[in-house]
Design an enzyme around this catalytic site. Structure first.
Site, PDB file in Angstrom:
ATOM      1  N   SER A   6       1.132  -1.481   0.073  1.00 35.05           N
ATOM      2  CA  SER A   6      -0.336   0.055   0.065  1.00 35.05           C
ATOM      3  C   SER A   6       1.362   1.498   0.079  1.00 35.05           C
ATOM      4  O   SER A   6       0.352   2.621  -0.433  1.00 35.05           O
ATOM      5  CB  SER A   6      -0.694  -0.333   1.035  1.00 35.05           C
ATOM      6  N   TYR A  52      12.757  -3.232  17.273  1.00 31.49           N
ATOM      7  CA  TYR A  52      12.327  -2.880  16.307  1.00 31.49           C
ATOM      8  C   TYR A  52      13.965  -3.853  15.463  1.00 31.49           C
ATOM      9  O   TYR A  52      14.616  -4.308  14.961  1.00 31.49           O
ATOM     10  CB  TYR A  52      12.628  -1.612  15.356  1.00 31.49           C
TER      11      TYR A  52
HETATM   12  N1  LIG Z   1      12.073   2.925   5.908  1.00 28.12           N
HETATM   13  C1  LIG Z   1      13.015   2.766   5.929  1.00 28.12           C
HETATM   14  O1  LIG Z   1      13.819   3.863   6.619  1.00 28.12           O
HETATM   15  C2  LIG Z   1      13.387   1.238   6.017  1.00 28.12           C
HETATM   16  C3  LIG Z   1      11.786   0.230   5.801  1.00 28.12           C
HETATM   17  N2  LIG Z   1      12.815  -1.169   6.437  1.00 28.12           N
HETATM   18  C4  LIG Z   1      11.612  -2.117   5.980  1.00 28.12           C
HETATM   19  O2  LIG Z   1      11.059  -2.211   4.443  1.00 28.12           O
HETATM   20  C5  LIG Z   1       9.769  -2.670   4.958  1.00 28.12           C
HETATM   21  C6  LIG Z   1       9.070  -1.452   3.820  1.00 28.12           C
HETATM   22  O3  LIG Z   1       8.896  -0.232   4.843  1.00 28.12           O
HETATM   23  P1  LIG Z   1       8.263   1.400   4.110  1.00 28.12           P
HETATM   24  O4  LIG Z   1       8.043   1.079   2.943  1.00 28.12           O
HETATM   25  O5  LIG Z   1       9.714   1.792   4.868  1.00 28.12           O
HETATM   26  O6  LIG Z   1       7.128   1.833   5.669  1.00 28.12           O
HETATM   27  P2  LIG Z   1       5.446   1.421   5.796  1.00 28.12           P
HETATM   28  O7  LIG Z   1       5.409   1.901   5.989  1.00 28.12           O
HETATM   29  O8  LIG Z   1       5.638   2.688   4.053  1.00 28.12           O
HETATM   30  O9  LIG Z   1       5.143   0.619   4.431  1.00 28.12           O
HETATM   31  C7  LIG Z   1       4.946  -0.916   5.842  1.00 28.12           C
HETATM   32  C8  LIG Z   1       3.727  -1.333   4.753  1.00 28.12           C
HETATM   33  O10 LIG Z   1       3.861  -2.356   5.700  1.00 28.12           O
HETATM   34  C9  LIG Z   1       2.246  -2.929   5.784  1.00 28.12           C
HETATM   35  N3  LIG Z   1       1.593  -4.043   6.542  1.00 28.12           N
HETATM   36  C10 LIG Z   1       1.931  -3.054   7.999  1.00 28.12           C
HETATM   37  N4  LIG Z   1       1.417  -4.626   8.870  1.00 28.12           N
HETATM   38  C11 LIG Z   1       0.814  -5.246   7.381  1.00 28.12           C
HETATM   39  C12 LIG Z   1       0.412  -6.181   8.166  1.00 28.12           C
HETATM   40  N5  LIG Z   1       0.067  -7.437   9.073  1.00 28.12           N
HETATM   41  N6  LIG Z   1       0.020  -7.372   7.167  1.00 28.12           N
HETATM   42  C13 LIG Z   1       0.181  -6.354   5.655  1.00 28.12           C
HETATM   43  N7  LIG Z   1       1.128  -5.524   5.302  1.00 28.12           N
HETATM   44  C14 LIG Z   1       1.926  -5.110   6.339  1.00 28.12           C
HETATM   45  C15 LIG Z   1       1.642  -0.928   5.519  1.00 28.12           C
HETATM   46  O11 LIG Z   1       0.306  -1.643   5.185  1.00 28.12           O
HETATM   47  P3  LIG Z   1      -0.605  -0.486   6.106  1.00 28.12           P
HETATM   48  O12 LIG Z   1      -0.770   0.357   4.670  1.00 28.12           O
HETATM   49  O13 LIG Z   1      -1.898  -1.558   6.032  1.00 28.12           O
HETATM   50  O14 LIG Z   1      -0.472  -0.130   7.194  1.00 28.12           O
HETATM   51  C16 LIG Z   1       2.832  -1.049   4.370  1.00 28.12           C
HETATM   52  O15 LIG Z   1       2.090  -1.293   2.974  1.00 28.12           O
HETATM   53  C17 LIG Z   1       9.777  -3.055   6.462  1.00 28.12           C
HETATM   54  O16 LIG Z   1       9.949  -4.465   6.227  1.00 28.12           O
HETATM   55  C18 LIG Z   1      10.465  -2.265   7.246  1.00 28.12           C
HETATM   56  O17 LIG Z   1      10.994  -2.879   8.206  1.00 28.12           O
HETATM   57  C19 LIG Z   1      14.239  -1.478   5.952  1.00 28.12           C
HETATM   58  C20 LIG Z   1      15.319  -0.360   6.380  1.00 28.12           C
HETATM   59  C21 LIG Z   1      14.813   0.518   6.175  1.00 28.12           C
HETATM   60  C1  LIG Z   2      23.722   6.124  12.296  1.00 33.50           C
HETATM   61  C2  LIG Z   2      23.889   6.358  13.290  1.00 33.50           C
HETATM   62  C3  LIG Z   2      21.978   7.555  13.767  1.00 33.50           C
HETATM   63  C4  LIG Z   2      20.912   6.591  13.393  1.00 33.50           C
HETATM   64  C5  LIG Z   2      21.131   5.946  12.677  1.00 33.50           C
HETATM   65  C6  LIG Z   2      19.583   5.377  11.782  1.00 33.50           C
HETATM   66  C7  LIG Z   2      18.366   6.434  12.642  1.00 33.50           C
HETATM   67  C8  LIG Z   2      19.401   5.006  11.202  1.00 33.50           C
HETATM   68  C9  LIG Z   2      18.003   4.884  10.923  1.00 33.50           C
HETATM   69  C10 LIG Z   2      17.073   3.181   9.508  1.00 33.50           C
HETATM   70  C11 LIG Z   2      16.186   3.072  10.110  1.00 33.50           C
HETATM   71  C12 LIG Z   2      15.207   3.347  10.045  1.00 33.50           C
HETATM   72  C13 LIG Z   2      16.268   1.650   9.305  1.00 33.50           C
HETATM   73  C14 LIG Z   2      15.087   0.711   9.415  1.00 33.50           C
HETATM   74  O1  LIG Z   2      14.862  -0.084   9.356  1.00 33.50           O
HETATM   75  C15 LIG Z   2      22.115   7.983  15.048  1.00 33.50           C
HETATM   76  C16 LIG Z   2      22.049   6.707  16.379  1.00 33.50           C
HETATM   77  C17 LIG Z   2      21.620   8.748  15.550  1.00 33.50           C
HETATM   78  C18 LIG Z   2      23.907   8.348  16.029  1.00 33.50           C
HETATM   79  C19 LIG Z   2      24.860   7.323  15.637  1.00 33.50           C
HETATM   80  C20 LIG Z   2      24.893   7.004  14.088  1.00 33.50           C
END
Ligand SMILES: NC(=O)C1=CN([C@@H]2O[C@H](COP(=O)(O)OP(=O)(O)OC[C@H]3O[C@@H](n4cnc5c(N)ncnc54)[C@H](OP(=O)(O)O)[C@@H]3O)[C@@H](O)[C@H]2O)C=CC1
Ligand SMILES: CC1=C(/C=C/C(C)=C/C=C/C(C)=C/C=O)C(C)(C)CCC1
Length: 317
Positions: free
Chosen positions: A15, A157
């Site tokens: 979505s 997380y």
């Molecule tokens: N954004 C980031 O910084 C990062 C994200 N990720 C990972 O990437 C993936 C996607 O996240 P991202 O696109 O960023 O975030 P979004 O919030 O944009 O998308 C997450 C999606 O997961 C869906 N979802 C949540 N719960 C469920 C469920 N129970 N069943 C089916 N769908 C579900 C949401 O649907 P709904 O609309 O219904 O809520 C939405 O479509 C995740 O696994 C996240 O952990 C990894 C690293 C970094």
């Molecule tokens: C690197 C770094 C930081 C933050 C990192 C963040 C915010 C990362 C987010 C990653 C995500 C959102 C991953 C999703 O899966 C701090 C703690 C600010 C300071 C130390 C160095």
């Protein structure tokens, strides 16, 4: 209708964000090599995807309901696919959770594991047996850099993604015997609703149960630094979709796929010092001593990202 040359790709959580862009990019493949089943738990949220898919909607992109937290929903969705045949399963659905653990109810933490960990396992259990029988298939799991390196105030997380990494490391070996491939995609920060939800969530919450110092470190030190990190290192969902398409199309897909070269040095710290001290103290120093100079730290990270570390990542271009 799926043509015999097409691969059936099922993606969870389409979505918004990464799942949406993956679905669109694969459905718009110029050679039309993919029949994409883009799933979401609530079809009322389909408009953005349908609009982005354009002409591909109904031709190479199809929608289905799927809630990864619900056994019945997962079974119904897979049973609705012709011969239950899925060539590529992309486990993308996931939720975030930040804040001091003192103020987070256990139930909320369990929801994170239910989605990010058991949700993936539920999908794999449903699709894997057929892949094993066919001696073919590719399972992709969207993990995170936080599956390799924890980040302060993201305790639960990160734990859910670490759990996923351990699960996948173990399963990948067995699957190889059946010619089924397992790949992890490990993005750093990505600009999606994930980030917006986090900011919104923090605005609404009071953090009861956490002491004032902890709330101060979270709100006034971690959060502004985190915003800086997103600004400086953030990738787009299209970057992650491009990396994932490369992994699907590789002749020998890699198991680990870090998408952000700027993050690689931070992950490398734990392998450079097996006592773990280097990681813990570097993160402490970056957050508490350089927090207000986060832009400078990010510059340093960019500097640290030399060619050899860059090679360890999968580039989106
Ligand atoms: N954004 C980031 O910084 C990062 C994200 N990720 C990972 O990437 C993936 C996607 O996240 P991202 O696109 O960023 O975030 P979004 O919030 O944009 O998308 C997450 C999606 O997961 C869906 N979802 C949540 N719960 C469920 C469920 N129970 N069943 C089916 N769908 C579900 C949401 O649907 P709904 O609309 O219904 O809520 C939405 O479509 C995740 O696994 C996240 O952990 C990894 C690293 C970094
Ligand atoms: C690197 C770094 C930081 C933050 C990192 C963040 C915010 C990362 C987010 C990653 C995500 C959102 C991953 C999703 O899966 C701090 C703690 C600010 C300071 C130390 C160095």
């Amino acid at each position: 209708m799926v043509s015999s040359e097409q691969k059936v790709v099922l993606i969870t959580g389409c979505s918004s964000g990464i799942g949406l862009r993956m679905a669109v990019m694969l459905a718009k493949d110029e050679k039309q090599r993919y029949h994409v089943i883009a799933t979401m738990r609530d079809l009322k949220r389909k408009d953005k995807l349908v609009e982005a898919a354009g002409d591909a909607y109904g031709k190479t992109l199809f929608l289905a309901v799927l809630d990864v937290c619900n056994d019945e929903s997962v079974k119904q969705c897979i049973n609705g696919i012709k011969d239950r045949h899925v060539d590529v399963l992309i486990n993308n659905a996931g939720i975030g959770l930040v804040g001091p653990i003192e103020s987070i109810p256990i139930e909320e933490m369990k929801k994170v594991f239910e989605t990010n960990f058991f949700g993936v396992i539920r999908m794999i259990k449903e699709v894997m047996p057929d892949m094993k029988k066919r001696r073919a298939g590719h399972i992709i799991v969207v993990s995170s850099v936080m599956g390799l390196q924890g980040i302060v105030f993201n305790d639960v997380y990160a734990a859910s993604k670490f759990a996923m990494e351990g699960f996948c490391e173990s399963l990948a070996v067995q699957l190889l015997k059946f010619n089924v491939i397992l790949s992890l995609i490990e993005p750093g920060p990505v600009h999606t609703e994930f980030e917006a939800k986090m900011i919104q969530d923090v605005k609404q919450k009071e953090y009861p149960g956490a002491d004032p110092d902890t709330v101060h470190y979270f709100k006034n030190i971690y959060l502004p630094s985190s915003v800086d990190i997103f600004e400086a290192l953030g990738q787009t969902p299209d970057d992650i979709a491009r990396c994932t398409k490369k992994v699907i199309e590789a002749s020998r897909p890699r198991f680990r796929n870090l998408t952000n070269p700027l993050y690689t040095p931070l992950v490398a710290l734990k392998y450079a010092d097996e006592t773990g001290g280097l990681s813990v103290h570097t993160f402490y120093h970056m957050l508490f001593n350089m927090g207000s100079l986060m832009h400078v730290s990010v510059m340093a990270m960019k500097y640290l990202t030399c060619g050899c570390l860059r090679k360890r990542t999968i580039s989106p271009s």
